[in-house]
Design a protein around this motif. Sequence first.
Motif, PDB file in Angstrom:
ATOM      1  N   VAL A 140       0.836  -1.208   0.000  1.00 43.94           N
ATOM      2  CA  VAL A 140       0.000   0.000   0.000  1.00 43.94           C
ATOM      3  C   VAL A 140       0.865   1.249   0.000  1.00 43.94           C
ATOM      4  CG1 VAL A 140      -1.655   1.322   1.383  1.00 43.94           C
ATOM      5  CG2 VAL A 140      -2.018  -1.124   1.016  1.00 43.94           C
ATOM      6  N   VAL A 141       1.896   1.275   0.831  1.00 38.55           N
ATOM      7  CA  VAL A 141       2.796   2.438   0.889  1.00 38.55           C
ATOM      8  C   VAL A 141       3.509   2.618  -0.449  1.00 38.55           C
ATOM      9  CG1 VAL A 141       4.919   3.310   1.954  1.00 38.55           C
ATOM     10  CG2 VAL A 141       3.092   2.398   3.389  1.00 38.55           C
ATOM     11  N   LEU A 142       3.946   1.519  -1.073  1.00 38.62           N
ATOM     12  CA  LEU A 142       4.612   1.605  -2.376  1.00 38.62           C
ATOM     13  C   LEU A 142       3.668   2.140  -3.448  1.00 38.62           C
ATOM     14  CD1 LEU A 142       7.141   1.033  -4.070  1.00 38.62           C
ATOM     15  CD2 LEU A 142       6.225  -1.259  -4.470  1.00 38.62           C
ATOM     16  N   LEU A 143       2.433   1.652  -3.485  1.00 41.53           N
ATOM     17  CA  LEU A 143       1.455   2.152  -4.455  1.00 41.53           C
ATOM     18  C   LEU A 143       1.150   3.631  -4.231  1.00 41.53           C
ATOM     19  CD1 LEU A 143      -1.013  -0.857  -4.728  1.00 41.53           C
ATOM     20  CD2 LEU A 143       0.594  -0.034  -6.439  1.00 41.53           C
ATOM     21  N   LEU A 144       1.028   4.046  -2.996  1.00 37.72           N
ATOM     22  CA  LEU A 144       0.791   5.473  -2.710  1.00 37.72           C
ATOM     23  C   LEU A 144       1.995   6.326  -3.118  1.00 37.72           C
ATOM     24  CD1 LEU A 144      -1.030   5.299   0.740  1.00 37.72           C
ATOM     25  CD2 LEU A 144      -2.015   5.935  -1.478  1.00 37.72           C
ATOM     26  N   ALA A 145       3.192   5.826  -2.899  1.00 39.84           N
ATOM     27  CA  ALA A 145       4.397   6.562  -3.295  1.00 39.84           C
ATOM     28  C   ALA A 145       4.476   6.692  -4.812  1.00 39.84           C
ATOM     29  CB  ALA A 145       5.640   5.868  -2.747  1.00 39.84           C
ATOM     30  N   ILE A 146       4.194   5.597  -5.533  1.00 37.26           N
ATOM     31  CA  ILE A 146       4.217   5.651  -6.999  1.00 37.26           C
ATOM     32  C   ILE A 146       3.162   6.610  -7.510  1.00 37.26           C
ATOM     33  CG2 ILE A 146       3.722   4.297  -9.078  1.00 37.26           C
ATOM     34  CD1 ILE A 146       5.111   1.943  -7.708  1.00 37.26           C
ATOM     35  N   THR A 147       1.961   6.563  -6.949  1.00 36.14           N
ATOM     36  CA  THR A 147       0.892   7.484  -7.363  1.00 36.14           C
ATOM     37  C   THR A 147       1.292   8.925  -7.063  1.00 36.14           C
ATOM     38  OG1 THR A 147      -0.767   5.782  -6.968  1.00 36.14           O
ATOM     39  CG2 THR A 147      -1.541   8.056  -7.085  1.00 36.14           C
ATOM     40  N   GLY A 148       1.909   9.159  -5.917  1.00 42.18           N
ATOM     41  CA  GLY A 148       2.358  10.517  -5.567  1.00 42.18           C
ATOM     42  C   GLY A 148       3.397  11.050  -6.538  1.00 42.18           C
ATOM     43  N   VAL A 149       4.337  10.195  -6.919  1.00 46.21           N
ATOM     44  CA  VAL A 149       5.371  10.606  -7.873  1.00 46.21           C
ATOM     45  C   VAL A 149       4.746  10.909  -9.230  1.00 46.21           C
ATOM     46  CG1 VAL A 149       7.378   9.794  -9.172  1.00 46.21           C
ATOM     47  CG2 VAL A 149       7.269   9.467  -6.711  1.00 46.21           C
ATOM     48  N   THR A 150       3.819  10.068  -9.679  1.00 45.97           N
ATOM     49  CA  THR A 150       3.218  10.291 -10.995  1.00 45.97           C
ATOM     50  C   THR A 150       2.331  11.523 -11.019  1.00 45.97           C
ATOM     51  OG1 THR A 150       1.399   8.765 -10.511  1.00 45.97           O
ATOM     52  CG2 THR A 150       3.305   7.882 -11.673  1.00 45.97           C
ATOM     53  N   LEU A 151       1.810  11.932  -9.874  1.00 44.78           N
ATOM     54  CA  LEU A 151       1.025  13.165  -9.845  1.00 44.78           C
ATOM     55  C   LEU A 151       1.905  14.388 -10.099  1.00 44.78           C
ATOM     56  CD1 LEU A 151      -1.474  12.468  -6.936  1.00 44.78           C
ATOM     57  CD2 LEU A 151      -1.948  12.503  -9.390  1.00 44.78           C
ATOM     58  N   LEU A 152       3.209  14.240  -9.918  1.00 43.76           N
ATOM     59  CA  LEU A 152       4.137  15.328 -10.223  1.00 43.76           C
ATOM     60  C   LEU A 152       4.466  15.408 -11.710  1.00 43.76           C
ATOM     61  CD1 LEU A 152       6.588  14.872  -7.222  1.00 43.76           C
ATOM     62  CD2 LEU A 152       4.746  16.540  -7.438  1.00 43.76           C
ATOM     63  N   LEU A 153       4.193  14.331 -12.437  1.00 45.72           N
ATOM     64  CA  LEU A 153       4.412  14.332 -13.883  1.00 45.72           C
ATOM     65  C   LEU A 153       3.282  15.092 -14.568  1.00 45.72           C
ATOM     66  CD1 LEU A 153       5.505  10.612 -14.380  1.00 45.72           C
ATOM     67  CD2 LEU A 153       6.959  12.630 -14.321  1.00 45.72           C
ATOM     68  N   PRO A 154       3.556  15.700 -15.721  1.00 44.28           N
ATOM     69  CA  PRO A 154       2.522  16.505 -16.379  1.00 44.28           C
ATOM     70  C   PRO A 154       1.369  15.653 -16.914  1.00 44.28           C
ATOM     71  CG  PRO A 154       4.455  16.331 -17.767  1.00 44.28           C
ATOM     72  CD  PRO A 154       4.813  15.711 -16.456  1.00 44.28           C
ATOM     73  N   SER A 155       0.175  16.239 -16.887  1.00 37.64           N
ATOM     74  CA  SER A 155      -0.996  15.557 -17.449  1.00 37.64           C
ATOM     75  C   SER A 155      -1.198  15.936 -18.913  1.00 37.64           C
ATOM     76  CB  SER A 155      -2.246  15.900 -16.647  1.00 37.64           C
ATOM     77  OG  SER A 155      -2.520  17.273 -16.745  1.00 37.64           O
ATOM     78  N   HIS A 156      -0.459  16.937 -19.380  1.00 43.90           N
ATOM     79  CA  HIS A 156      -0.531  17.370 -20.778  1.00 43.90           C
ATOM     80  C   HIS A 156       0.887  17.336 -21.346  1.00 43.90           C
ATOM     81  CE1 HIS A 156      -2.074  19.587 -24.243  1.00 43.90           C
ATOM     82  NE2 HIS A 156      -0.936  20.240 -24.213  1.00 43.90           N
ATOM     83  N   VAL A 157       1.081  16.577 -22.428  1.00 44.60           N
ATOM     84  CA  VAL A 157       2.398  16.431 -23.046  1.00 44.60           C
ATOM     85  C   VAL A 157       2.294  16.851 -24.504  1.00 44.60           C
ATOM     86  CG1 VAL A 157       4.202  14.782 -23.706  1.00 44.60           C
ATOM     87  CG2 VAL A 157       3.070  14.562 -21.501  1.00 44.60           C
ATOM     88  N   ARG A 158       3.290  17.615 -24.954  1.00 43.41           N
ATOM     89  CA  ARG A 158       3.366  18.034 -26.355  1.00 43.41           C
ATOM     90  C   ARG A 158       4.696  17.575 -26.926  1.00 43.41           C
ATOM     91  NH1 ARG A 158       2.576  24.136 -28.646  1.00 43.41           N
ATOM     92  NH2 ARG A 158       0.399  23.611 -28.343  1.00 43.41           N
ATOM     93  N   VAL A 159       4.612  16.804 -28.008  1.00 46.03           N
ATOM     94  CA  VAL A 159       5.791  16.348 -28.742  1.00 46.03           C
ATOM     95  C   VAL A 159       5.855  17.187 -30.007  1.00 46.03           C
ATOM     96  CG1 VAL A 159       6.904  14.398 -29.881  1.00 46.03           C
ATOM     97  CG2 VAL A 159       5.529  14.010 -27.828  1.00 46.03           C
ATOM     98  N   SER A 160       7.013  17.793 -30.267  1.00 39.72           N
ATOM     99  CA  SER A 160       7.103  18.743 -31.371  1.00 39.72           C
ATOM    100  C   SER A 160       8.347  18.500 -32.210  1.00 39.72           C
ATOM    101  CB  SER A 160       7.141  20.166 -30.805  1.00 39.72           C
ATOM    102  OG  SER A 160       7.284  21.109 -31.830  1.00 39.72           O
ATOM    103  N   ARG A 161       8.186  18.694 -33.516  1.00 39.51           N
ATOM    104  CA  ARG A 161       9.292  18.656 -34.470  1.00 39.51           C
ATOM    105  C   ARG A 161       9.051  19.764 -35.499  1.00 39.51           C
ATOM    106  NH1 ARG A 161      10.722  15.663 -31.024  1.00 39.51           N
ATOM    107  NH2 ARG A 161      11.740  13.649 -31.234  1.00 39.51           N
TER     108      ARG A 161
END
Length: 166
Positions: free
Chosen positions: A12-33
């Motif tokens: 449970v602690v590991l799943l909460l830690a992983i979820t917490g880390v992923t909440l710091l990742l952006p929810s909107h990503v733009r790939v550009s060339r």
Amino acid sequence: MKYIKLFIFSAVVLLLAITGVTLLLPSHVRVSRAVNLYAGNDSVLNQVKDLAQWKNWYPGFDTLELKDAVVANGRVISASVKNVQLWVINSSDSLVTVQMKKGEQPVRNSWKLIRYAHSDSLTLQNYMEFDFKWYPWERFSGLLLDGSYGRIMEQGLRQLKEQAHK
């Protein structure tokens, strides 16, 4: 019993830690060339506006068949390809946006033509925009998008440039 409780608590602690880390990742990503073109090639967006023309330049579309095509002003503006719905949602002389939808989340694929005053070149920028939910596997997948879609975008821009020089 003591080890089972420790295992469950640790999971449970590991799943909460992983979820917490992923909440710091952006929810909107733009790939550009981007690619530079000669100033006389501003009609390159006509290849993008018509989904029927994608077979000439978009990687992988040369062997695919458009289904359920909707034609407006002599251009295919909506179609289905291998269970992916494509719609031209914005079309102007400097920007074309195509929405691609397979499943729940749509992806916006845009081509923007940037003109420079007092210059003999144009820049054609292609960018894909992805939106993710809070799920950890979706957020982590956003880290891999540049590597997987970047090469396809570069190849498509290179082929668009070749089409414009013909």
